[in-house]
Design a protein around this motif. Structure first.
Motif, PDB file in Angstrom:
ATOM      1  N   GLY A 191       0.783  -1.232   0.000  1.00  0.00           N
ATOM      2  CA  GLY A 191       0.000   0.000   0.000  1.00  0.00           C
ATOM      3  C   GLY A 191       0.808   1.270   0.000  1.00  0.00           C
ATOM      4  N   ILE A 192       2.141   1.211  -0.095  1.00  0.00           N
ATOM      5  CA  ILE A 192       2.953   2.414   0.045  1.00  0.00           C
ATOM      6  C   ILE A 192       2.449   3.526  -0.867  1.00  0.00           C
ATOM      7  CG2 ILE A 192       4.681   1.393  -1.501  1.00  0.00           C
ATOM      8  CD1 ILE A 192       6.731   3.268  -0.132  1.00  0.00           C
ATOM      9  N   ARG A 193       2.331   4.699  -0.269  1.00  0.00           N
ATOM     10  CA  ARG A 193       1.722   5.837  -0.966  1.00  0.00           C
ATOM     11  C   ARG A 193       2.289   7.123  -0.377  1.00  0.00           C
ATOM     12  NH1 ARG A 193      -3.615   4.445   2.518  1.00  0.00           N
ATOM     13  NH2 ARG A 193      -3.162   5.771   4.321  1.00  0.00           N
TER      14      ARG A 193
ATOM     15  N   PHE B 218       3.128  18.148  -3.607  1.00  0.00           N
ATOM     16  CA  PHE B 218       4.330  17.315  -3.546  1.00  0.00           C
ATOM     17  C   PHE B 218       5.022  17.249  -4.900  1.00  0.00           C
ATOM     18  CE2 PHE B 218       6.665  13.253  -3.341  1.00  0.00           C
ATOM     19  CZ  PHE B 218       7.341  13.427  -2.137  1.00  0.00           C
ATOM     20  N   GLY B 219       4.259  17.408  -5.979  1.00  0.00           N
ATOM     21  CA  GLY B 219       4.862  17.413  -7.306  1.00  0.00           C
ATOM     22  C   GLY B 219       5.687  18.665  -7.529  1.00  0.00           C
ATOM     23  N   TYR B 220       6.550  18.641  -8.535  1.00  0.00           N
ATOM     24  CA  TYR B 220       7.420  19.775  -8.821  1.00  0.00           C
ATOM     25  C   TYR B 220       6.634  20.998  -9.266  1.00  0.00           C
ATOM     26  CZ  TYR B 220      11.159  16.247  -8.977  1.00  0.00           C
ATOM     27  OH  TYR B 220      12.037  15.242  -8.675  1.00  0.00           O
ATOM     28  N   ASP B 221       7.218  22.178  -9.032  1.00  0.00           N
ATOM     29  CA  ASP B 221       6.534  23.398  -9.466  1.00  0.00           C
ATOM     30  C   ASP B 221       6.596  23.577 -10.985  1.00  0.00           C
ATOM     31  OD1 ASP B 221       9.173  24.211  -9.870  1.00  0.00           O
ATOM     32  OD2 ASP B 221       9.174  25.704  -8.258  1.00  0.00           O
ATOM     33  N   PHE B 222       7.457  22.796 -11.668  1.00  0.00           N
ATOM     34  CA  PHE B 222       7.561  22.911 -13.124  1.00  0.00           C
ATOM     35  C   PHE B 222       6.819  21.789 -13.857  1.00  0.00           C
ATOM     36  CE2 PHE B 222      11.340  20.630 -11.575  1.00  0.00           C
ATOM     37  CZ  PHE B 222      11.269  19.456 -12.306  1.00  0.00           C
ATOM     38  N   LYS B 223       6.247  20.845 -13.129  1.00  0.00           N
ATOM     39  CA  LYS B 223       5.529  19.738 -13.786  1.00  0.00           C
ATOM     40  C   LYS B 223       4.244  19.442 -13.027  1.00  0.00           C
ATOM     41  CE  LYS B 223       5.877  14.875 -15.246  1.00  0.00           C
ATOM     42  NZ  LYS B 223       5.232  15.117 -16.547  1.00  0.00           N
ATOM     43  N   PRO B 224       3.123  19.892 -13.542  1.00  0.00           N
ATOM     44  CA  PRO B 224       1.847  19.664 -12.858  1.00  0.00           C
ATOM     45  C   PRO B 224       1.558  18.179 -12.670  1.00  0.00           C
ATOM     46  CG  PRO B 224       1.603  21.276 -14.620  1.00  0.00           C
ATOM     47  CD  PRO B 224       2.963  20.671 -14.778  1.00  0.00           C
ATOM     48  N   TRP B 225       0.958  17.881 -11.522  1.00  0.00           N
ATOM     49  CA  TRP B 225       0.510  16.516 -11.241  1.00  0.00           C
ATOM     50  C   TRP B 225      -0.918  16.359 -11.718  1.00  0.00           C
ATOM     51  CZ3 TRP B 225       1.871  11.749  -9.979  1.00  0.00           C
ATOM     52  CH2 TRP B 225       0.902  10.879  -9.485  1.00  0.00           C
ATOM     53  N   HIS B 226      -1.184  15.264 -12.405  1.00  0.00           N
ATOM     54  CA  HIS B 226      -2.537  14.964 -12.856  1.00  0.00           C
ATOM     55  C   HIS B 226      -2.919  13.587 -12.341  1.00  0.00           C
ATOM     56  CE1 HIS B 226      -2.375  18.493 -15.368  1.00  0.00           C
ATOM     57  NE2 HIS B 226      -1.271  18.062 -15.925  1.00  0.00           N
ATOM     58  N   GLY B 227      -3.838  13.541 -11.427  1.00  0.00           N
ATOM     59  CA  GLY B 227      -4.255  12.283 -10.838  1.00  0.00           C
ATOM     60  C   GLY B 227      -4.855  12.514  -9.473  1.00  0.00           C
ATOM     61  N   GLN B 228      -4.983  11.434  -8.700  1.00  0.00           N
ATOM     62  CA  GLN B 228      -5.538  11.547  -7.363  1.00  0.00           C
ATOM     63  C   GLN B 228      -4.582  12.286  -6.440  1.00  0.00           C
ATOM     64  OE1 GLN B 228      -6.207   7.258  -6.775  1.00  0.00           O
ATOM     65  NE2 GLN B 228      -8.397   7.698  -6.625  1.00  0.00           N
TER      66      GLN B 228
ATOM     67  N   ALA C  74       3.114   4.656  -4.644  1.00  0.00           N
ATOM     68  CA  ALA C  74       4.528   4.737  -5.007  1.00  0.00           C
ATOM     69  C   ALA C  74       4.711   4.469  -6.498  1.00  0.00           C
ATOM     70  CB  ALA C  74       5.336   3.738  -4.185  1.00  0.00           C
ATOM     71  N   GLU C  75       3.957   3.531  -7.032  1.00  0.00           N
ATOM     72  CA  GLU C  75       4.063   3.209  -8.455  1.00  0.00           C
ATOM     73  C   GLU C  75       3.717   4.422  -9.316  1.00  0.00           C
ATOM     74  OE1 GLU C  75       2.313  -0.069 -11.675  1.00  0.00           O
ATOM     75  OE2 GLU C  75       1.511   0.017  -9.631  1.00  0.00           O
ATOM     76  N   GLU C  76       2.674   5.157  -8.933  1.00  0.00           N
ATOM     77  CA  GLU C  76       2.276   6.352  -9.686  1.00  0.00           C
ATOM     78  C   GLU C  76       3.321   7.460  -9.564  1.00  0.00           C
ATOM     79  OE1 GLU C  76      -2.602   5.944  -9.320  1.00  0.00           O
ATOM     80  OE2 GLU C  76      -1.431   6.772  -7.649  1.00  0.00           O
ATOM     81  N   ILE C  77       3.903   7.603  -8.366  1.00  0.00           N
ATOM     82  CA  ILE C  77       4.926   8.627  -8.167  1.00  0.00           C
ATOM     83  C   ILE C  77       6.173   8.295  -8.976  1.00  0.00           C
ATOM     84  CG2 ILE C  77       6.435   9.726  -6.467  1.00  0.00           C
ATOM     85  CD1 ILE C  77       4.172   9.247  -4.402  1.00  0.00           C
ATOM     86  N   LEU C  78       6.564   7.014  -8.999  1.00  0.00           N
ATOM     87  CA  LEU C  78       7.721   6.611  -9.796  1.00  0.00           C
ATOM     88  C   LEU C  78       7.482   6.857 -11.284  1.00  0.00           C
ATOM     89  CD1 LEU C  78       8.888   3.300  -8.061  1.00  0.00           C
ATOM     90  CD2 LEU C  78      10.178   5.435  -8.259  1.00  0.00           C
ATOM     91  N   SER C  79       6.276   6.607 -11.738  1.00  0.00           N
ATOM     92  CA  SER C  79       5.943   6.868 -13.135  1.00  0.00           C
ATOM     93  C   SER C  79       6.112   8.350 -13.456  1.00  0.00           C
ATOM     94  CB  SER C  79       4.506   6.415 -13.427  1.00  0.00           C
ATOM     95  OG  SER C  79       4.143   6.732 -14.758  1.00  0.00           O
ATOM     96  N   TYR C  80       5.662   9.189 -12.532  1.00  0.00           N
ATOM     97  CA  TYR C  80       5.808  10.646 -12.669  1.00  0.00           C
ATOM     98  C   TYR C  80       7.288  11.027 -12.734  1.00  0.00           C
ATOM     99  CZ  TYR C  80       5.610  15.525 -10.860  1.00  0.00           C
ATOM    100  OH  TYR C  80       5.751  16.881 -10.650  1.00  0.00           O
ATOM    101  N   LEU C  81       8.113  10.436 -11.857  1.00  0.00           N
ATOM    102  CA  LEU C  81       9.536  10.761 -11.831  1.00  0.00           C
ATOM    103  C   LEU C  81      10.245  10.273 -13.093  1.00  0.00           C
ATOM    104  CD1 LEU C  81      10.420  10.034  -8.086  1.00  0.00           C
ATOM    105  CD2 LEU C  81      10.075  12.256  -9.185  1.00  0.00           C
ATOM    106  N   HIS C  82       9.849   9.132 -13.602  1.00  0.00           N
ATOM    107  CA  HIS C  82      10.439   8.656 -14.857  1.00  0.00           C
ATOM    108  C   HIS C  82      10.072   9.590 -16.013  1.00  0.00           C
ATOM    109  CE1 HIS C  82      12.549   4.914 -13.995  1.00  0.00           C
ATOM    110  NE2 HIS C  82      11.631   4.659 -13.067  1.00  0.00           N
TER     111      HIS C  82
END
Length: 503
Positions: free
Chosen positions: A57-59, A67-77, A82-90
């Motif tokens: 359940g790590i989240r 929490f997302g960067y100021d130069f890259k908007p987060w789109h999602g819940q 962790a899987e979604e955050i890693l996808s964002y970082l990649h």
């Protein structure tokens, strides 16, 4: 140099390819004049926290709009896995072409500064080889906890336990908890994450805590009525993200201010909301009523109240007591109660790490970090050309790591403009004899891992600029325009033939 050593020089050496290090690289590319850099990462993957921890359940425990960067908007819940955050970082790595700059499996062991050469020499171990990097500026983005181990107390009689004891930081890939009785020791965000994540699979899961924590349920849907209306009006996606971010920041600021100004009111609101979320007759006073005020420790967010749902289902429970000793089939509590267990999860926290446990020296003299002072929570007294990205603890880490990266870029540009090869925070005459306290003030924020680890870190004072602000809502208006030529930062050591700045 030996035959094994490989020397590579860069303007900036970044240590760590987690959220801080990747963000720092992006800001360097955007905001400086072609500064070249390398990222030294001890592990074999990017992501830091989000790749290291593998427990169920790590989240995130912050909303991703902040929490997302100021130069890259987060789109999602708002609360992401962790899987979604890693996808964002990649995506960040790919979009900014960071991969060629990253050196994996590079465990940095020493960092030595030479004033004569105006260079850092950084030594890393890589798969049996010693590799050496030199750089003009060292940007420490390795986080603040020990990656090799978490905090794991010795439990009385644990050698008699017939089951399995695991720490979330070393969660085994092959751990099968299906149909098992699990006890999770701890009351923080990790315990609150594991409890609902395993509830449907175990026979029963119990959270065992010594004292309660504040929890707050939050709606984790990507849309709300306002956002739906904006989408219907064809408002640009980035504008919508900006609105979401502002809403999250405004809510956080309101909670922070109200927690300080009317703690009893906020306390009552949180506890009443918990009572409404749990079955009638549940002892909220015992299990969910902390002894401290809101905001003295981080507030645990529960996406859609998942922990309360697990408890209400009967598959999970909470016990507030102290461990007396372990026995073969479980844990005996101070009250005499036996908690049966096949698996015990020691969600007992992390261990703070002082700048990656790296051995630092300046001009041949070793550095003892607890003897040094933090400058604005970014630099360290009498250590040249070094910055440390230490984000916010109670609000989103990245809000400060972004600000620190902006500050470092501004600092590097100023050094170029003034012909300075070296910038060093130095105590002034009026700073001598100032009071010293922990890098994180224990009176302001005092969870166990901070109390254990703060003595390993540089100290701060009540006297600026030797402070480490953990208040985004105050710092956001101060740090971006902070004066660089403030009489504390010493810009010096011009290059050969450069008369712009006196040596």
């Amino acid at each position: 140099m030996t035959a094994q050593q490989i020397v590579e020089h860069r303007d900036v050496i970044i240590v760590g390819a987690g959220i801080s290090g990747l963000g720092a690289a992006c800001h360097l590319q955007r905001e400086t004049d072609n500064k070249d850099y390398v990222i030294l990462e001890g592990r074999d993957a990017i992501g830091g926290t989000w790749d290291l921890f593998r427990y169920p359940g790590i989240r995130s425990d912050s909303d991703l709009y902040t929490f997302g960067y100021d130069f890259k908007p987060w789109h999602g819940q708002p609360i992401a896995t962790a899987e979604e955050i890693l996808s964002y970082l990649h995506e960040v790595v790919d979009e900014n072409e960071l991969a060629p700059h990253i050196r994996f499996n590079h465990w940095v062991t020493t960092a030595s500064w030479s004033t004569e050469d105006a260079l850092w020499t950084v030594v890393a171990q890589c798969e049996g080889e010693t590799r050496v990097y030199t750089g003009n500026f060292l940007f420490m983005c390795q986080g603040y906890y020990d990656y090799e181990k978490g905090y794991r107390p010795d439990f009385p009689g644990e050698e008699n336990f017939g089951g399995t004891i695991v720490h979330p930081q070393q969660w085994p890939d092959d751990l099968d908890y299906s149909g098992k009785r699990m006890v999770v020791i701890g009351s923080g965000a990790t315990a609150a994450t594991i409890l609902p994540a395993v509830a449907d699979k175990v026979e029963h899961v119990t959270q065992l805590q010594r004292s309660p924590t504040y929890y707050m349920s939050m709606d984790n849907s990507e849309e709300d009525a306002t956002i739906e209306e904006l989408r219907a009006l064809d408002v640009p996606v980035d504008w919508i993200h900006g609105i979401k971010r502002r809403k999250a920041l405004a809510f956080g600021e309101e909670m922070a201010v109200r927690s300080k100004q009317e703690p009893e009111v906020v306390r009552a609101e949180l506890i009443n909301a918990t009572k409404e979320a749990l079955p009638e007759g549940f002892d909220v006073d015992k299990h969910f009523t902390p002894s401290y005020n809101p905001w003295d420790e981080r507030l645990c967010l529960l996406p859609d109240g998942d922990m309360f749902t697990a408890i209400s289902s009967g598959k999970a429970s909470v016990v507030t007591d102290h461990i007396d000793h372990f026995v073969e089939h479980g844990i005996v509590l101070k009250s005499g109660e036996l908690l049966p267990a096949d698996i015990v999860v020691s969600a007992t926290g992390i261990e703070l790490c002082a700048l990656g446990n790296i051995e630092f020296s300046v001009d041949g003299r070793g550095v003892n970090l607890p003897d040094r002072w933090t400058y604005k929570g970014i630099m360290i007294s009498d250590i040249p050309n070094l910055a440390w990205s230490f984000g916010y603890i109670r609000t989103s880490w990245t809000m400060r790591s972004d600000m620190i990266a902006h500050y470092v870029c501004r600092l590097l540009n100023h050094m170029d403009e003034t012909g300075s090869r070296q910038v060093t925070p130095r105590l002034r005459e009026q700073d001598k004899g100032m009071n010293g306290k922990g890098f994180i003030d224990a009176e302001d924020f005092a969870p166990g891992y901070m109390q254990r680890g703060v003595p390993r870190l540089p100290k701060q004072s009540d006297q600026g600029p030797w402070t480490n602000s953990q208040d985004y809502y105050a710092e956001k208006d101060l740090l971006p325009d902070a004066e660089l030529e403030d009489g504390v930062l010493s810009f010096e050591n011009p290059g050969p033939g450069d008369k712009t700045r006196a040596a």
